[in-house]
Write a protein that holds these residues in place. Structure first.
Motif, PDB file in Angstrom:
ATOM      1  N   UNK A  50       0.235   1.193  -8.868  1.00 21.95           N
ATOM      2  CA  UNK A  50      -0.106   1.794 -10.156  1.00 21.95           C
ATOM      3  C   UNK A  50      -1.079   0.855 -10.851  1.00 21.95           C
ATOM      4  N   UNK A  51      -1.934   1.381 -11.716  1.00 19.16           N
ATOM      5  CA  UNK A  51      -2.885   0.513 -12.415  1.00 19.16           C
ATOM      6  C   UNK A  51      -2.177  -0.490 -13.330  1.00 19.16           C
ATOM      7  N   UNK A  52      -2.765  -1.672 -13.483  1.00 19.43           N
ATOM      8  CA  UNK A  52      -2.243  -2.673 -14.411  1.00 19.43           C
ATOM      9  C   UNK A  52      -2.189  -2.055 -15.812  1.00 19.43           C
ATOM     10  N   UNK A  53      -1.072  -2.261 -16.499  1.00 15.50           N
ATOM     11  CA  UNK A  53      -0.910  -1.731 -17.844  1.00 15.50           C
ATOM     12  C   UNK A  53      -0.685  -0.231 -17.881  1.00 15.50           C
ATOM     13  N   UNK A  67       5.595   2.962   0.408  1.00 16.81           N
ATOM     14  CA  UNK A  67       4.474   2.014   0.331  1.00 16.81           C
ATOM     15  C   UNK A  67       4.412   1.279  -1.008  1.00 16.81           C
ATOM     16  N   UNK A  68       5.208   1.698  -1.973  1.00 18.68           N
ATOM     17  CA  UNK A  68       5.191   1.103  -3.310  1.00 18.68           C
ATOM     18  C   UNK A  68       6.098  -0.124  -3.312  1.00 18.68           C
ATOM     19  N   UNK A  69       5.486  -1.310  -3.249  1.00 23.33           N
ATOM     20  CA  UNK A  69       6.272  -2.539  -3.157  1.00 23.33           C
ATOM     21  C   UNK A  69       6.349  -3.309  -4.466  1.00 23.33           C
ATOM     22  N   UNK A  70       5.387  -3.080  -5.374  1.00 20.98           N
ATOM     23  CA  UNK A  70       5.355  -3.820  -6.638  1.00 20.98           C
ATOM     24  C   UNK A  70       5.015  -2.885  -7.790  1.00 20.98           C
ATOM     25  N   UNK A  71       5.511  -3.266  -8.951  1.00 21.05           N
ATOM     26  CA  UNK A  71       5.128  -2.585 -10.190  1.00 21.05           C
ATOM     27  C   UNK A  71       4.047  -3.408 -10.882  1.00 21.05           C
ATOM     28  N   UNK A  72       3.165  -2.753 -11.623  1.00 19.15           N
ATOM     29  CA  UNK A  72       2.077  -3.500 -12.263  1.00 19.15           C
ATOM     30  C   UNK A  72       2.555  -4.299 -13.476  1.00 19.15           C
ATOM     31  N   UNK A  85      15.099   4.427  -3.799  1.00 18.53           N
ATOM     32  CA  UNK A  85      14.624   4.482  -2.410  1.00 18.53           C
ATOM     33  C   UNK A  85      13.204   3.940  -2.248  1.00 18.53           C
ATOM     34  N   UNK A  86      12.907   2.820  -2.925  1.00 17.96           N
ATOM     35  CA  UNK A  86      11.620   2.143  -2.767  1.00 17.96           C
ATOM     36  C   UNK A  86      11.874   0.693  -2.375  1.00 17.96           C
ATOM     37  N   UNK A  87      10.878   0.020  -1.807  1.00 19.82           N
ATOM     38  CA  UNK A  87      11.033  -1.401  -1.516  1.00 19.82           C
ATOM     39  C   UNK A  87      10.733  -2.300  -2.716  1.00 19.82           C
ATOM     40  N   UNK A  88      10.632  -1.739  -3.906  1.00 15.74           N
ATOM     41  CA  UNK A  88      10.376  -2.542  -5.112  1.00 15.74           C
ATOM     42  C   UNK A  88      11.556  -3.477  -5.333  1.00 15.74           C
ATOM     43  N   UNK A  89      11.258  -4.775  -5.497  1.00 15.11           N
ATOM     44  CA  UNK A  89      12.331  -5.759  -5.638  1.00 15.11           C
ATOM     45  C   UNK A  89      12.453  -6.332  -7.043  1.00 15.11           C
ATOM     46  N   UNK A  90      11.451  -6.110  -7.893  1.00 13.15           N
ATOM     47  CA  UNK A  90      11.551  -6.697  -9.235  1.00 13.15           C
ATOM     48  C   UNK A  90      10.832  -5.855 -10.269  1.00 13.15           C
ATOM     49  N   UNK A  91      11.342  -5.952 -11.482  1.00 11.89           N
ATOM     50  CA  UNK A  91      10.673  -5.387 -12.649  1.00 11.89           C
ATOM     51  C   UNK A  91       9.889  -6.542 -13.250  1.00 11.89           C
TER      52      UNK A  91
END
Length: 146
Positions: A50-53, A67-72, A85-91
């Motif tokens: 996702x775009x920064x901000x 494919x979504x591993x990080x949040x902006x 159900x995502x590989x996102x590990x941190x907010x």
């Protein structure tokens, strides 16, 4: 609504005053300046980032996006953020989530923020520490399913 279509791109500089429901499409990227007035659903897409901000005035669903591993950085969601159900590990620190976080089946291990959290089937292990870390000034609650 472009749900369940073969749409693979969103035009630059588009302003959507309502909701953007793009669930189960072929979207891989989101324009940096996308503006959406309500809810956004990118669930079950091959989206990578996702775009920064990125700012959502309603809820944001990016569940079941492998494919979504990080949040902006500086993500802002006025409603609920769904990363199930995502590989996102941190907010990321500095993220603002207004109503809640849905993270069942995700790889979440670092909250980075206070809020209304519900975790089923996640790697979070220190439940008592998280409960104590919830910031009372945000009227937050932390709920864990067994």
């Amino acid at each position: 609504m472009i749900q369940d279509t073969s749409v693979a791109a969103i035009p630059d500089d588009i302003e959507i005053r309502g909701s953007l429901i793009a669930r189960s499409t072929k979207l891989e990227a989101i324009p940096d300046n996308l503006s959406v007035g309500m809810n956004v659903d990118f669930g079950k897409t091959p989206i990578r980032s996702l775009p920064k901000g990125f700012r959502v005035l309603g809820s944001l669903s990016i569940d079941d996006c492998p494919n979504m591993t990080d949040l902006p950085e500086h993500l802002q969601v006025a409603g609920t953020l769904n990363i199930e159900k995502t590989p996102i590990s941190r907010i990321p620190e500095g993220a603002k989530i207004g109503r809640g976080l849905r993270a069942a089946g995700s790889s979440i291990v670092d909250l980075g923020i206070g809020g209304d959290f519900q975790f089923d089937d996640t790697p979070l292990r220190h439940r008592q520490e998280l409960k104590e870390a919830a910031q009372p000034s945000t009227a937050a609650s932390v709920r864990f399913a067994r």
